[in-house]
Scaffold this motif. Structure first.
Motif, PDB file in Angstrom:
ATOM      1  N   LEU A   1       0.609  -1.078  -0.107  1.00 40.87           N
ATOM      2  CA  LEU A   1       0.194   0.064   0.103  1.00 40.87           C
ATOM      3  C   LEU A   1       0.905   1.205   0.218  1.00 40.87           C
ATOM      4  N   THR A   2       2.029   1.282   0.802  1.00 36.71           N
ATOM      5  CA  THR A   2       2.722   2.375   0.813  1.00 36.71           C
ATOM      6  C   THR A   2       3.483   2.592  -0.517  1.00 36.71           C
ATOM      7  N   LEU A   3       4.023   1.550  -1.118  1.00 34.14           N
ATOM      8  CA  LEU A   3       4.498   1.791  -2.380  1.00 34.14           C
ATOM      9  C   LEU A   3       3.639   2.076  -3.509  1.00 34.14           C
ATOM     10  N   LEU A   4       2.435   1.770  -3.332  1.00 37.74           N
ATOM     11  CA  LEU A   4       1.321   2.224  -4.186  1.00 37.74           C
ATOM     12  C   LEU A   4       1.164   3.602  -4.153  1.00 37.74           C
ATOM     13  N   VAL A   5       1.198   4.276  -2.907  1.00 42.01           N
ATOM     14  CA  VAL A   5       0.892   5.502  -2.635  1.00 42.01           C
ATOM     15  C   VAL A   5       2.127   6.485  -3.157  1.00 42.01           C
TER      16      VAL A   5
ATOM     17  N   ILE B   1       1.859   6.738  -7.105  1.00 42.99           N
ATOM     18  CA  ILE B   1       0.724   7.356  -7.552  1.00 42.99           C
ATOM     19  C   ILE B   1       1.053   8.917  -7.527  1.00 42.99           C
ATOM     20  N   ALA B   2       1.642   9.045  -6.187  1.00 42.81           N
ATOM     21  CA  ALA B   2       2.184  10.462  -5.969  1.00 42.81           C
ATOM     22  C   ALA B   2       3.131  11.053  -6.989  1.00 42.81           C
ATOM     23  N   PHE B   3       4.099  10.283  -7.265  1.00 37.12           N
ATOM     24  CA  PHE B   3       5.064  10.466  -8.268  1.00 37.12           C
ATOM     25  C   PHE B   3       4.541  10.881  -9.856  1.00 37.12           C
ATOM     26  N   ILE B   4       3.645  10.021  -9.938  1.00 37.17           N
ATOM     27  CA  ILE B   4       2.803  10.031 -11.318  1.00 37.17           C
ATOM     28  C   ILE B   4       2.063  11.359 -11.302  1.00 37.17           C
ATOM     29  N   PHE B   5       1.323  11.452 -10.323  1.00 36.53           N
ATOM     30  CA  PHE B   5       0.556  13.058 -10.138  1.00 36.53           C
ATOM     31  C   PHE B   5       1.535  14.038 -10.086  1.00 36.53           C
ATOM     32  N   ALA B   6       2.597  14.151  -9.382  1.00 33.06           N
ATOM     33  CA  ALA B   6       3.468  15.286  -9.599  1.00 33.06           C
ATOM     34  C   ALA B   6       4.158  15.580 -10.717  1.00 33.06           C
ATOM     35  N   ALA B   7       4.355  14.267 -11.636  1.00 33.50           N
ATOM     36  CA  ALA B   7       4.955  14.434 -12.928  1.00 33.50           C
ATOM     37  C   ALA B   7       3.958  15.013 -13.952  1.00 33.50           C
ATOM     38  N   GLY B   8       2.706  14.786 -13.564  1.00 34.94           N
ATOM     39  CA  GLY B   8       1.647  15.279 -14.417  1.00 34.94           C
ATOM     40  C   GLY B   8       1.540  16.964 -14.254  1.00 34.94           C
ATOM     41  N   LEU B   9       1.599  17.319 -12.962  1.00 38.18           N
ATOM     42  CA  LEU B   9       1.551  18.717 -12.560  1.00 38.18           C
ATOM     43  C   LEU B   9       2.817  19.331 -13.300  1.00 38.18           C
TER      44      LEU B   9
ATOM     45  N   GLY C   1      11.528  20.680 -10.074  1.00 44.13           N
ATOM     46  CA  GLY C   1      12.909  20.360 -10.455  1.00 44.13           C
ATOM     47  C   GLY C   1      13.702  18.936 -10.280  1.00 44.13           C
ATOM     48  N   ARG C   2      14.628  18.851  -9.500  1.00 39.89           N
ATOM     49  CA  ARG C   2      15.380  17.317  -9.285  1.00 39.89           C
ATOM     50  C   ARG C   2      14.816  16.468  -8.370  1.00 39.89           C
ATOM     51  N   LEU C   3      13.465  16.747  -8.012  1.00 42.01           N
ATOM     52  CA  LEU C   3      12.773  15.976  -6.878  1.00 42.01           C
ATOM     53  C   LEU C   3      12.136  15.051  -7.548  1.00 42.01           C
ATOM     54  N   LEU C   4      11.908  14.964  -9.012  1.00 35.53           N
ATOM     55  CA  LEU C   4      11.248  13.668  -9.461  1.00 35.53           C
ATOM     56  C   LEU C   4      12.403  13.021 -10.229  1.00 35.53           C
ATOM     57  N   SER C   5      13.487  12.868  -9.665  1.00 38.00           N
ATOM     58  CA  SER C   5      14.343  12.277 -10.436  1.00 38.00           C
ATOM     59  C   SER C   5      14.390  10.799 -10.188  1.00 38.00           C
ATOM     60  N   LEU C   6      14.990   9.705 -10.568  1.00 34.94           N
ATOM     61  CA  LEU C   6      14.946   8.478 -10.340  1.00 34.94           C
ATOM     62  C   LEU C   6      15.620   8.055  -9.094  1.00 34.94           C
ATOM     63  N   PRO C   7      16.702   8.707  -8.740  1.00 37.07           N
ATOM     64  CA  PRO C   7      17.351   8.362  -7.406  1.00 37.07           C
ATOM     65  C   PRO C   7      16.292   8.748  -6.277  1.00 37.07           C
ATOM     66  N   ILE C   8      15.720   9.806  -6.215  1.00 35.14           N
ATOM     67  CA  ILE C   8      14.871  10.332  -5.313  1.00 35.14           C
ATOM     68  C   ILE C   8      13.476   9.154  -5.264  1.00 35.14           C
TER      69      ILE C   8
ATOM     70  N   LEU D   1      13.710   5.951  -6.198  1.00 36.06           N
ATOM     71  CA  LEU D   1      14.102   4.782  -5.377  1.00 36.06           C
ATOM     72  C   LEU D   1      14.338   5.026  -3.854  1.00 36.06           C
ATOM     73  N   ILE D   2      14.922   5.990  -3.617  1.00 34.63           N
ATOM     74  CA  ILE D   2      15.110   6.161  -2.129  1.00 34.63           C
ATOM     75  C   ILE D   2      13.666   6.256  -1.339  1.00 34.63           C
ATOM     76  N   LEU D   3      12.717   7.043  -1.861  1.00 36.64           N
ATOM     77  CA  LEU D   3      11.368   6.993  -1.321  1.00 36.64           C
ATOM     78  C   LEU D   3      10.858   5.682  -1.217  1.00 36.64           C
ATOM     79  N   ALA D   4      10.891   4.912  -2.457  1.00 37.42           N
ATOM     80  CA  ALA D   4      10.181   3.512  -2.704  1.00 37.42           C
ATOM     81  C   ALA D   4      10.716   2.497  -1.875  1.00 37.42           C
ATOM     82  N   ILE D   5      12.038   2.686  -1.133  1.00 34.71           N
ATOM     83  CA  ILE D   5      12.537   1.759  -0.217  1.00 34.71           C
ATOM     84  C   ILE D   5      12.450   2.240   1.162  1.00 34.71           C
ATOM     85  N   CYS D   6      12.610   3.555   1.387  1.00 36.57           N
ATOM     86  CA  CYS D   6      12.587   3.963   2.783  1.00 36.57           C
ATOM     87  C   CYS D   6      11.116   4.066   3.446  1.00 36.57           C
ATOM     88  N   LEU D   7      10.176   4.624   2.514  1.00 34.59           N
ATOM     89  CA  LEU D   7       8.896   4.836   3.293  1.00 34.59           C
ATOM     90  C   LEU D   7       8.247   3.518   3.538  1.00 34.59           C
ATOM     91  N   PRO D   8       8.301   2.422   2.762  1.00 38.38           N
ATOM     92  CA  PRO D   8       7.669   1.125   2.998  1.00 38.38           C
ATOM     93  C   PRO D   8       8.162   0.785   4.389  1.00 38.38           C
TER      94      PRO D   8
END
Length: 340
Positions: A136-140, A143-151, A160-167, A169-176
């Motif tokens: 569930l956390t990974l899904l959130v 979705i948040a990244f897709i929504f932010a990319a659309g905006l 800026g660089r907050l939507l980069s791939l390293p960021i 991956l870090i969130l996808a690992i740390c938040l869950p």
């Protein structure tokens, strides 16, 4: 015969072989059995969509490769898979898995990963609750990244660089991981080991679920490959030539120039393919996997509530399909060209 949906609260006596939540015959109700069937349908649909998209994208791009052997091999795969009925493919994969060695002679892919005629055995962490929190956390996050990319693509907000791939991956690992730790769930690794005639510990992908995911993924990936190939060919050749003139490599050209434009062609037919995956998941009854359709069929046999059972199936598939369609339409609008 009584009508209505009051039978959903009766105690059910039929067992369910594959369940993501606790279920005990003679204790739980038909409503809980339907919830398990719905979760199983969503599990199959999500897994097939993810796997078929990845595999189909690879084959679609590979069909346009200048390497003649690779292009022809991928073309043969696509043509062979598309022209064989999906039900026949499901039965083929199910029978193939049943012909694998018994657990004592299982194939060991890595430490704790085994393949046998009992399915795929793999290590697990804690119970199903912890896995659900991670998913569930990974899904959130996704979705948040897709929504932010659309905006950002529409110019409403600059990340800026907050939507980069390293960021990501870090969130996808740390938040869950943080969500599991904050929930207080048990996270002790449970590695399967062979004891007697079967494995103990870990988690299992049953032969029915494995055959269903593999069969539907292989079948759907062939259609996704053609959609991706058509989308890439729909981009004017001058775009590739301009990128090459600027000194961009083939991979960068594909990722930065071709695919962003091809997505506008790919997304609409890909949405229809995803809806087809959801409807094809009802073929699980052919391999004995207890999805929503199979459980409702058993429920109708036990209770005789055929009209109510068919209504539940219709409403469930309609709701899932409309939700996926709305999500894909939103994403399609986010990548579409904005004209004045």
């Amino acid at each position: 015969m009584s009508t209505g949906f009051a039978f959903l609260w009766r105690i059910v006596s039929m067992p369910i072989a594959n369940s993501w939540i606790e279920f005990t015959p003679g204790v739980h109700t038909y409503a809980r059995a339907l919830l398990i069937g719905l979760l199983n349908t969503l599990t199959v649909s999500a897994a097939v969509i993810i796997v078929s998209t990845a595999v189909g994208t690879f084959f679609g791009i590979a069909r346009l490769s200048p390497n003649l052997l690779l292009a022809k091999s991928c073309g043969a795969y696509v043509e062979a898979v598309r022209n064989v009925p999906v039900l026949l493919q499901l039965v083929f994969w199910y029978q193939l898995i049943l012909q694998l060695p018994a657990p004592r002679a299982a194939f060991k892919l890595a430490e704790g990963f085994f393949i046998s005629n009992r399915g795929i055995r793999y290590p697990s962490v804690g119970d199903g609750t912890a896995v659900g929190i991670v998913g569930l956390t990974l899904l959130v996050v996704i979705i948040a990244f897709i929504f932010a990319a659309g905006l950002q693509r529409k110019g409403k907000i600059r990340f800026g660089r907050l939507l980069s791939l390293p960021i990501f991956l870090i969130l996808a690992i740390c938040l869950p991981v943080a969500a599991v730790l904050l929930s207080g769930q048990v996270t002790v690794p449970d590695v399967p080991v062979l004891k007697g005639l079967n494995f103990r510990g870990g988690a299992t992908l049953t032969p029915e679920l494995s055959a269903l995911v593999i069969g539907l993924s292989v079948y759907t990936s062939a259609f996704v490959a053609e959609i991706v190939r058509a989308g890439i060919l729909g981009v004017p050749s001058g775009q590739r030539e301009a990128a090459m003139a600027l000194g961009l490599g083939p991979i960068v050209t594909l990722r930065k120039v071709i695919m962003p434009q091809a997505l506008r062609i790919i997304i609409p037919p890909l949405s229809s393919e995803y809806l087809g995956v959801i409807k094809n998941s009802s073929l699980a009854v052919a391999v004995g996997y207890p999805d929503l359709f199979a459980i409702v069929n058993s429920m109708i046999s036990d209770t005789g509530q055929a009209v109510e059972g068919v209504t539940i199936i219709i409403l469930a598939f309609l709701t899932i399909s409309l939700a996926v369609s709305a999500l894909m339409n939103w994403y399609n609008r986010s990548v579409a060209l904005v004209t004045r």
